[in-house]
Design a protein around this motif. Structure first.
Motif, PDB file in Angstrom:
ATOM      1  N   GLY A 166      60.960 104.192  12.748  1.00 31.63           N
ATOM      2  CA  GLY A 166      60.631 105.569  12.424  1.00 31.63           C
ATOM      3  C   GLY A 166      61.790 106.532  12.624  1.00 31.63           C
ATOM      4  N   ASN A 167      62.982 106.008  12.893  1.00 27.91           N
ATOM      5  CA  ASN A 167      64.175 106.845  13.025  1.00 27.91           C
ATOM      6  C   ASN A 167      64.784 107.067  11.644  1.00 27.91           C
ATOM      7  N   ILE A 191      59.186  93.404   7.351  1.00 23.23           N
ATOM      8  CA  ILE A 191      57.804  93.722   7.725  1.00 23.23           C
ATOM      9  C   ILE A 191      57.597  93.374   9.199  1.00 23.23           C
ATOM     10  N   ALA A 192      58.107  92.214   9.589  1.00 21.24           N
ATOM     11  CA  ALA A 192      57.980  91.792  10.986  1.00 21.24           C
ATOM     12  C   ALA A 192      58.661  92.784  11.925  1.00 21.24           C
ATOM     13  N   ARG A 193      59.794  93.330  11.515  1.00 26.23           N
ATOM     14  CA  ARG A 193      60.501  94.297  12.368  1.00 26.23           C
ATOM     15  C   ARG A 193      59.675  95.570  12.576  1.00 26.23           C
ATOM     16  N   VAL A 194      58.992  96.032  11.522  1.00 29.59           N
ATOM     17  CA  VAL A 194      58.128  97.214  11.651  1.00 29.59           C
ATOM     18  C   VAL A 194      56.986  96.918  12.631  1.00 29.59           C
ATOM     19  N   ILE A 195      56.367  95.762  12.466  1.00 31.54           N
ATOM     20  CA  ILE A 195      55.255  95.377  13.335  1.00 31.54           C
ATOM     21  C   ILE A 195      55.715  95.283  14.791  1.00 31.54           C
ATOM     22  N   LEU A 196      56.845  94.631  15.011  1.00 29.75           N
ATOM     23  CA  LEU A 196      57.353  94.489  16.382  1.00 29.75           C
ATOM     24  C   LEU A 196      57.688  95.834  17.008  1.00 29.75           C
ATOM     25  N   SER A 200      58.672 102.166  18.434  1.00 26.91           N
ATOM     26  CA  SER A 200      58.507 102.891  17.182  1.00 26.91           C
ATOM     27  C   SER A 200      58.060 104.328  17.420  1.00 26.91           C
ATOM     28  N   LYS A 201      58.479 105.217  16.523  1.00 29.70           N
ATOM     29  CA  LYS A 201      58.009 106.598  16.557  1.00 29.70           C
ATOM     30  C   LYS A 201      56.717 106.767  15.760  1.00 29.70           C
ATOM     31  N   TRP A 202      56.286 105.713  15.071  1.00 32.24           N
ATOM     32  CA  TRP A 202      55.057 105.797  14.278  1.00 32.24           C
ATOM     33  C   TRP A 202      53.884 105.946  15.228  1.00 32.24           C
ATOM     34  N   GLN A 203      53.072 106.960  14.986  1.00 36.71           N
ATOM     35  CA  GLN A 203      51.904 107.207  15.830  1.00 36.71           C
ATOM     36  C   GLN A 203      50.721 106.396  15.344  1.00 36.71           C
ATOM     37  N   ASP A 224      55.772  96.893  20.345  1.00 32.90           N
ATOM     38  CA  ASP A 224      56.485  96.974  21.630  1.00 32.90           C
ATOM     39  C   ASP A 224      56.701  98.409  22.103  1.00 32.90           C
ATOM     40  N   GLY A 225      56.227  99.379  21.303  1.00 32.02           N
ATOM     41  CA  GLY A 225      56.289 100.772  21.727  1.00 32.02           C
ATOM     42  C   GLY A 225      57.596 101.485  21.437  1.00 32.02           C
TER      43      GLY A 225
END
Length: 190
Positions: free
Chosen positions: A181-182, A118-123, A130-133, A127-128
């Motif tokens: 998001g990859n 969960i922490a990895r998704v948040i980070l 991620s591909k999640w919009q 930090d930008g």
């Protein structure tokens, strides 16, 4: 309060912690009605919990649109079963352990997730990388993520084979992503 501070500094991130429970379909509850009387209490608790998390989903969607002009990005996490005190209490009530509860919700998952995922998704979002919009709702289930839109169409279909409205692995596999998001590789494929 946070939005005022974000506006003053030119933007920021809001990350909501929701639950996979907000995406459960009607068959989940229909199955509980057919069970023993104590299942009615379980159903009542699950309905209340699911409703509260569905409200979080709605707030996240609204916030993403309402605060976009202020450079505020919003991410909503529909978290599955992870190792936590809350999951341990819920599993004990279901007369199983946390990994057994995780497998009950998603048979493709053999154990409860590590909170570090969960922490990895948040980070990655913060930090930008991620591909999640902004405005995305994603299911975080063990070491993979998936856009929650795949669940929405299944929520109101009690005729689905899967009792929880979960997307079967063969249908979800092309959509699975890592924390950024990859495209994801499942552990059994490594």
């Amino acid at each position: 309060h946070a939005v005022k501070a974000f506006r003053a500094r030119g933007g920021g991130d809001i990350i909501f912690s929701s639950s996979l429970a907000s995406l459960l379909n009607q068959k989940t509850y229909l199955g509980m009605q057919a069970g023993p009387p104590e299942d009615a209490d379980t159903a009542s608790h699950l309905i209340a919990y699911s409703a509260s998390k569905a409200a979080v989903d709605a707030v996240a969607r609204g916030a993403a649109g309402a605060y976009k002009a202020y450079n505020v990005r919003v991410l909503n996490l529909n978290i599955a079963v992870f190792k936590s005190e809350m999951s341990a209490r819920a599993a004990a009530g279901m007369k199983t352990d946390v990994s057994g509860m995780a497998a009950g919700f998603n048979p493709a998952v053999k154990e409860a997730g590590d909170p570090a995922e969960i922490a990895r998704v948040i980070l990655a979002f913060a930090d930008g990388t991620s591909k999640w919009q902004s405005g995305s709702s994603i299911v975080v289930d063990n070491h993979v993520t998936i856009d929650a839109h795949l669940y929405y169409s299944r929520m109101y279909r009690p005729d689905e084979d899967d009792p929880l409205g979960l997307v079967p692995l063969d249908k979800s596999k092309p959509h699975l992503c890592d924390v950024a998001g990859n495209p994801a590789t499942l552990k059994e494929e490594l």
